[in-house]
Design a protein around this motif. Structure first.
Motif, short mmCIF file in Angstrom:
data_model
loop_
_atom_site.label_atom_id
_atom_site.label_comp_id
_atom_site.label_asym_id
_atom_site.label_seq_id
_atom_site.Cartn_x
_atom_site.Cartn_y
_atom_site.Cartn_z
N GLN A 24 -21.98 -18.04 6.52
CA GLN A 24 -22.36 -18.85 7.67
C GLN A 24 -23.85 -18.66 7.94
N TRP A 26 -26.84 -19.66 10.78
CA TRP A 26 -27.13 -20.14 12.13
C TRP A 26 -28.63 -20.04 12.36
N GLY A 118 -17.46 -23.73 18.60
CA GLY A 118 -17.75 -24.79 17.63
C GLY A 118 -18.97 -24.42 16.80
N ASP A 119 -19.99 -25.27 16.84
CA ASP A 119 -21.21 -25.03 16.08
C ASP A 119 -22.35 -24.52 16.94
N ARG A 137 -27.61 -22.66 16.41
CA ARG A 137 -26.74 -23.74 15.95
C ARG A 137 -26.39 -23.50 14.50
N ARG A 138 -25.12 -23.83 14.16
CA ARG A 138 -24.66 -23.63 12.77
C ARG A 138 -25.37 -24.63 11.87
N GLN A 140 -24.91 -24.21 8.27
CA GLN A 140 -24.01 -24.38 7.14
C GLN A 140 -22.82 -23.49 7.30
#
Length: 140
Positions: A24, A26, A118-119, A137-138, A140
């Motif tokens: 992940q 961010w 969420g993201d 914020r995400r 990927q």
């Protein structure tokens, strides 16, 4: 010996397969003291014990830190708690007239905590006791 080989193969086939954990990424920013800093948090989470491991990069200064902690699932999102350490960085060794300091890291540890919904990660980064709001914020 030849009789044990089929049994060993059978047991190996029953063993749980190791699944690679998704990485992940961010990104976001925080205002630390008076300057805005850009950060990237990259990590994987073990689904069995929710252990998190990865890196926190300060994109503004180019510094990289080791990140270890947990990402615990909850009813309205997940709770992220991460200890950020400088890892192997230069250490200060100085002395005058026999008095001095030894082994002091030139970079400080930090603590990252907050909620993942969420993201979006909404939390704070605490460095040397000073808490700065951080939003990621995400990617990927």
């Amino acid at each position: 010996m030849k009789r044990l080989l089929p049994i060993a193969l059978l047991l190996a086939a029953c063993a749980p397969a190791v699944r690679p954990q998704p990485v992940q990424v961010w990104e976001g920013s925080a205002r630390v003291l008076l300057s805005a800093q850009q950060y990237r948090l990259t990590f994987t989470v073990n689904p069995v014990n929710y252990a998190l491991s990865g890196t926190l990069a300060n994109l503004s200064s180019g510094d990289r830190f080791e990140a270890t902690g947990t990402l615990l699932p909850g009813t309205d999102g997940a709770e992220l708690s991460v200890r950020v350490t400088p890892g192997s960085v230069p250490r200060l060794n100085a002395g005058i007239l026999g008095f001095g300091i030894s082994g002091v890291a030139l970079k400080a540890d930090a603590f990252l905590s907050g909620q993942v919904r969420g993201d979006l990660f909404d939390g704070s980064l605490r460095v040397n006791g000073i808490r700065s709001p951080l939003t990621l914020r995400r990617v990927q």
